[in-house]
Design an enzyme around this catalytic site. Structure first.
Site, short mmCIF file in Angstrom:
data_model
loop_
_atom_site.label_atom_id
_atom_site.label_comp_id
_atom_site.label_asym_id
_atom_site.label_seq_id
_atom_site.Cartn_x
_atom_site.Cartn_y
_atom_site.Cartn_z
N GLY A 208 -13.95 0.18 -4.72
CA GLY A 208 -13.94 1.09 -3.58
C GLY A 208 -14.58 0.43 -2.37
O GLY A 208 -14.26 -0.71 -2.01
N THR B 190 -9.99 0.05 -9.85
CA THR B 190 -8.96 -0.80 -9.26
C THR B 190 -8.96 -2.06 -10.09
O THR B 190 -9.85 -2.24 -10.91
CB THR B 190 -9.35 -1.06 -7.79
OG1 THR B 190 -9.28 0.18 -7.09
CG2 THR B 190 -8.50 -2.08 -7.08
N ASP C 7 -8.06 8.08 0.74
CA ASP C 7 -8.62 7.02 1.58
C ASP C 7 -8.40 7.28 3.08
O ASP C 7 -8.94 6.54 3.91
CB ASP C 7 -8.02 5.66 1.19
CG ASP C 7 -8.69 5.08 -0.04
OD1 ASP C 7 -9.80 5.52 -0.38
OD2 ASP C 7 -8.11 4.18 -0.68
N ASN D 93 -6.34 4.26 -7.15
CA ASN D 93 -7.52 4.82 -6.50
C ASN D 93 -8.56 5.23 -7.53
O ASN D 93 -9.54 4.53 -7.70
CB ASN D 93 -7.20 5.96 -5.55
CG ASN D 93 -8.37 6.27 -4.63
OD1 ASN D 93 -9.10 5.34 -4.25
ND2 ASN D 93 -8.59 7.51 -4.28
N SER E 105 -7.56 0.82 3.46
CA SER E 105 -8.06 0.34 2.17
C SER E 105 -9.23 -0.62 2.39
O SER E 105 -9.46 -1.11 3.50
CB SER E 105 -6.94 -0.40 1.44
OG SER E 105 -7.41 -1.00 0.26
N SER E 106 -9.95 -0.89 1.30
CA SER E 106 -10.98 -1.94 1.33
C SER E 106 -10.58 -3.14 0.46
O SER E 106 -11.37 -4.08 0.31
CB SER E 106 -12.31 -1.39 0.82
OG SER E 106 -12.76 -0.35 1.65
N ARG F 135 0.84 -1.20 0.00
CA ARG F 135 0.00 0.00 0.00
C ARG F 135 0.88 1.25 0.00
O ARG F 135 1.94 1.28 0.63
CB ARG F 135 -0.86 -0.02 1.26
CG ARG F 135 -1.78 1.17 1.47
CD ARG F 135 -2.91 1.17 0.50
NE ARG F 135 -4.07 1.93 1.01
CZ ARG F 135 -5.12 2.21 0.27
NH1 ARG F 135 -5.17 1.82 -1.01
NH2 ARG F 135 -6.15 2.85 0.77
O1 DON Z 1 -8.01 1.06 -1.30
C1 DON Z 1 -9.19 1.29 -1.49
O2 DON Z 1 -10.07 0.79 -0.83
C2 DON Z 1 -9.58 2.18 -2.64
N1 DON Z 1 -8.52 3.12 -2.90
C3 DON Z 1 -9.90 1.35 -3.82
C4 DON Z 1 -10.42 2.17 -4.96
C5 DON Z 1 -11.25 1.39 -5.86
O3 DON Z 1 -11.46 0.22 -5.73
C6 DON Z 1 -11.87 2.15 -6.96
N2 DON Z 1 -12.53 1.25 -7.86
N3 DON Z 1 -13.58 1.14 -8.15
#
Ligand code: DON
Length: 605
Positions: free
Chosen positions: A510, A417, A459, A437, A488-489, A139
Site C-alpha cells: 500500500g 499486492t 485508491d 488491492n 497507485s503507489s 491499472r
Molecule cells: O495501488 C496501490 O497503491 C494499492 N492499491 C496497493 C495495495 C497494496 O499494496 C496492498 N498491499 N499491501
C-alpha cells in the site's frame, strides 16, 4: 503546469539549518559492508539458501531473505511454483517478458490473494538490445457509472463501506490486457500465449497444496470470502472455515477461464462470456460496471519516470502510479547528503530519509493523479533543482512537525499486492507489481469464471482530504471519474549502471511501497549491501499524514530511542512488504526472496 515554490502544509515547521560538517561528525563513519559472493557462494542452479542476513543488533523479529545466484538470469516471486515456471521459460530460451507473462498468470492461480486476472498493475520492461525501457500501465479504470460523489454517504462524507467492501469498488480489470500486450510487443516470439498459460492452467486444474502464504492469507480473509457464495465455494469448506493445511486448492472454473484466454487471447476476457459474467456479478450485487466499460479497457504504454542517483539511472513507474515520481524525488533529495558515511540504518541516515519521505508524500497528496485526466508536474517534481530546494528545509537534527494526524491509522498491512523481478540471459529485465488491492480483493468471484474481483477504486480520494485504506489522502486530482485510473503507489523499478541492469525491485505494502523500494535501492546502491541484506534490513516509513514513523519490530531499540530523541513519533508496525529483488554481481545475478511473507523463492539459471 506552474508549480508554486514550496508550500507545504506543515504546521509549526522549525527550520533549523545545520551545516553539513555537523552531519559528518555524526556517529561512526564506518565503511559500508560489501557482500559480493565469495567462493563459498552456491553454484548456479544449486538449492537456494536461507540467509540470516547480517543486520543490526538486538533484532526481535528477524526478517530473512532466501538468496540464489544465477549466472545467466534470475526469477524472484512470492510463490515457489510461479518462480519455477518462470525459470523454466528462461531455460527454454524465453526472454524476461515471456517468463513474466507465464509468472503473472501462474500467480493468479497460486497466490490468489494478490496474483490476479481480476485486478491490475504495472510492468517495467528493460530491453537490452535497444537499451530502451518501457512502462506498461494496466491499472484498473473506473466504470462510466462512477462519479465524483460515488463513494460518499448521505451526509457527503467518504463512505469506506462503499469504496472498500461493496461492488462500487470494482475497477475494470487490466491484468489480462497488460500481460498479453507485454507479450505481443516484447516477447521473444518463441512462445505462444497458450504455451505460457499451460503451467497455470495445469495448477488450477490439478490443484495446489494449501501452505505458506496461501494458508496464512486464507485464514485472514475468511470473513471477506464468506460474504460471497461464489468465493466461499472455492476457498472455504462446507462449514465455512477456510481450506487449511493438508487441503488442496482446486480452481476448475479458473482453469476454464485461462483455457479460453489461451485460445482467444485477451478478447476472451474483454468481449466474451467471461466479460458477461463479470458484469453480472457487479450488477447483481448493486454495482455499476457494464459490458462497454470492459470492452473499452486499454492498457497504456508509457515513458518511464527517469532519475539518476550517484551515476546510476533509475527507471520507474509514471502516473497512474505515484511510485516513480516520489522514488526519484526522495533519491534526489537524499543524494545531497553523505548517507554512505552515515551508514545504513543509523539514526542520522534514517532521520534524513524520514524527512525526505514527509516531503514526497506531501507532494503526492497535492500534485498526483491520473495524468491522462489531470496535469501532473512530473518533470518538476523529479528535478534536481526542486530536490535541492526541499533539501534546504531539512534539519539534520530535528524532525519537522507535520502538525496533523488522521483519526484512524492506516488499515493496510504489508502483503495484499505482489511484486516479481526477472532478468534473462540477454540482460532484459522485468519488474512487475500487480494487485487486487485488499487480500483477495473484494472477495467476490465473478460467477463461474473463478476470477476474484478487485476493490481498487478505494485508491481514489473519495472526498477531498479523505484517507484511503492505507491512510493516503488526496484531492481533486485524484477524485473519482469515469474511465479514470485511481492513483497507485506501486513502484516496479529498474536501476541501470552504464546501460546495464544493476537492480530490479518493487514491493507490495500500500502506501509503504514507495518507501520500501527507496530503502532497497539505497541499501544496494548507496550502502553497497548484498541484495539479501538490502531486502532484509528493518524498514521505516513516514507518509506525511499521520505524523508518525512506522518502524518494523526488528529495528534495534537504541535506534528507535535515537529517532524519538530527534522528535519523531515512532510506532511499531507490521512487516513492510515483500520486496523480491535482483542485483547484478560479477558473472551474473543474485536474487533475494524477501521472507516477510512465507513461500517466496529466488531461483537462477
Ligand atoms: O495501488 C496501490 O497503491 C494499492 N492499491 C496497493 C495495495 C497494496 O499494496 C496492498 N498491499 N499491501
Amino acid at each position: 503546469m506552474q508549480v508554486p515554490v514550496r508550500r507545504l502544509a506543515f504546521a509549526g515547521a522549525m527550520l533549523c539549518l545545520v551545516a553539513w560538517p555537523a552531519i559528518a561528525q555524526a556517529p561512526s563513519a564506518g565503511a559500508p559492508s560489501s557482500e559480493a559472493p565469495s567462493s563459498g557462494a552456491p553454484s548456479p542452479g544449486a538449492a537456494p539458501r536461507i540467509d540470516a542476513q547480517a543486520a543490526p543488533s538486538s533484532i526481535t523479529e528477524p526478517a530473512r531473505a532466501q538468496t540464489a545466484i544465477g549466472r545467466r538470469g534470475m526469477v524472484v516471486t512470492q510463490e515457489k511454483r510461479a518462480t519455477r515456471i518462470g525459470v523454466e521459460i528462461l531455460e527454454r530460451g524465453g526472454n524476461a517478458v515471456d517468463a513474466a507473462v507465464a509468472v503473472g498468470f501462474a500467480l493468479a492461480v497460486t497466490l490468489p490473494r494478490a496474483g490476479n486476472l481480476g485486478g491490475g498493475g504495472f510492468m517495467m520492461v528493460h530491453l537490452a538490445d535497444r537499451n530502451e525501457s518501457v512502462a506498461i500501465d494496466y491499472r484498473e479504470t473506473a466504470p462510466r457509472g462512477i462519479a465524483a460523489d460515488s463513494f460518499l454517504d448521505a451526509d457527503g462524507k467518504a463512505d469506506p463501506e462503499k469504496s472498500r467492501n461493496g461492488p462500487l469498488a470494482i475497477g475494470v480489470p487490466g491484468t489480462v490486457a497488460g500481460l498479453t500486450l507485454a507479450l505481443e510487443r516484447h516477447g521473444s516470439g518463441k512462445f505462444t500465449l497458450a504455451e505460457l498459460l499451460a503451467p497455470a492452467i495445469a495448477l488450477a486444474r490439478e490443484g495446489i497444496p494449501v501452505e505458506d502464504d496461501l494458508l496464512d492469507s486464507l485464514l485472514l480473509a475468511q470473513p471477506r470470502l464468506a460474504r460471497w457464495p461464489s468465493a466461499a465455494k472455492i476457498f472455504l469448506k462446507q462449514d465455512g472455515t477456510p481450506l487449511g493445511a493438508g487441503d488442496t486448492l482446486v480452481q476448475q472454473d479458473l482453469a476454464h477461464t485461462l483455457d479460453a484466454i489461451a485460445r482467444d487471447g485477451a478478447r476472451a476476457f474483454y468481449t466474451g462470456p467471461i466479460a458477461d459474467e463479470i458484469v453480472a456479478a457487479a450488477v447483481n450485487s448493486g454495482g455499476v460496471l457494464r459490458r462497454s466499460d470492459i470492452e473499452d479497457y486499454m492498457p497504456v504504454v508509457r515513458e518511464p519516470v527517469r532519475g539518476t542517483f550517484r551515476g546510476y539511472d533509475v527507471l520507474s513507474m509514471p502516473p497512474a502510479s505515484s511510485g516513480g515520481v516520489h522514488l526519484v524525488e526522495m533519491l534526489n533529495i537524499l543524494e545531497g547528503f553523505p548517507l554512505r558515511s552515515l551508514r545504513a540504518n543509523s539514526p542520522a541516515s534514517l532521520h534524513l530519509m524520514i524527512e525526505a519521505m514527509k516531503l514526497a508524500y506531501a507532494d503526492r497528496a497535492e500534485y498526483l493523479g491520473d495524468s491522462d485526466f489531470v496535469d501532473v508536474p512530473i518533470e518538476l517534481l523529479t528535478s534536481k533543482d526542486y530536490a535541492a530546494e526541499l533539501r534546504e528545509g531539512i534539519d539534520s537534527r530535528q524532525a519537522r512537525e507535520v502538525g496533523s494526524t488522521l483519526p484512524d491509522p492506516p488499515a493496510g498491512g504489508g502483503g495484499n499486492t505482489t511484486h516479481f523481478s526477472i532478468v534473462d540471459a540477454a540482460g532484459n529485465a522485468v519488474a512487475n507489481t500487480y494487485s487486487l488491492n485488499f487480500n483477495y480483493g473484494l472477495g467476490l468471484v465473478a460467477g463461474t469464471t473463478g476470477i476474484l474481483l478487485n476493490n481498487t477504486l478505494d485508491d481514489f480520494a473519495a472526498a477531498p482530504g479523505a484517507a484511503n485504506a492505507f491512510g493516503l489522502t488526496g484531492g481533486a486530482l485524484n477524485a473519482p471519474a469515469p474511465g479514470k485510473r485511481p492513483l497507485s503507489s506501486m513502484t516496479p523499478t529498474i536501476v541501470l549502471k552504464d546501460g546495464k541492469v544493476h537492480l530490479v525491485t518493487g514491493a507490495p505494502g500500500g502506501s509503504r511501497i514507495i518507501t520500501t523500494v527507496l530503502q532497497v535501492v539505497l541499501n544496494a546502491v548507496e550502502y553497497g549491501k548484498s541484495i539479501g541484506e538490502a531486502v532484509t534490513l528493518p524498514r521505516v516509513h513516514h507518509q506525511w499524514r499521520p505524523d508518525e514513523v512506522t518502524v518494523e519490530k526488528a529495528m534495534p531499540a537504541e535506534i528507535v530511542r535515537a529517532l524519538t530523541a530527534r522528535g519523531h513519533n515512532v510506532r511499531f508496525g507490521p512487516a513492510a512488504g515483500s520486496a523480491h529483488s535482483i542485483l547484478a554481481i560479477p558473472d551474473g545475478y543474485m536474487g533475494a526472496a524477501d521472507q516477510r511473507a512465507r513461500g517466496s523463492l529466488a531461483a537462477g539459471y
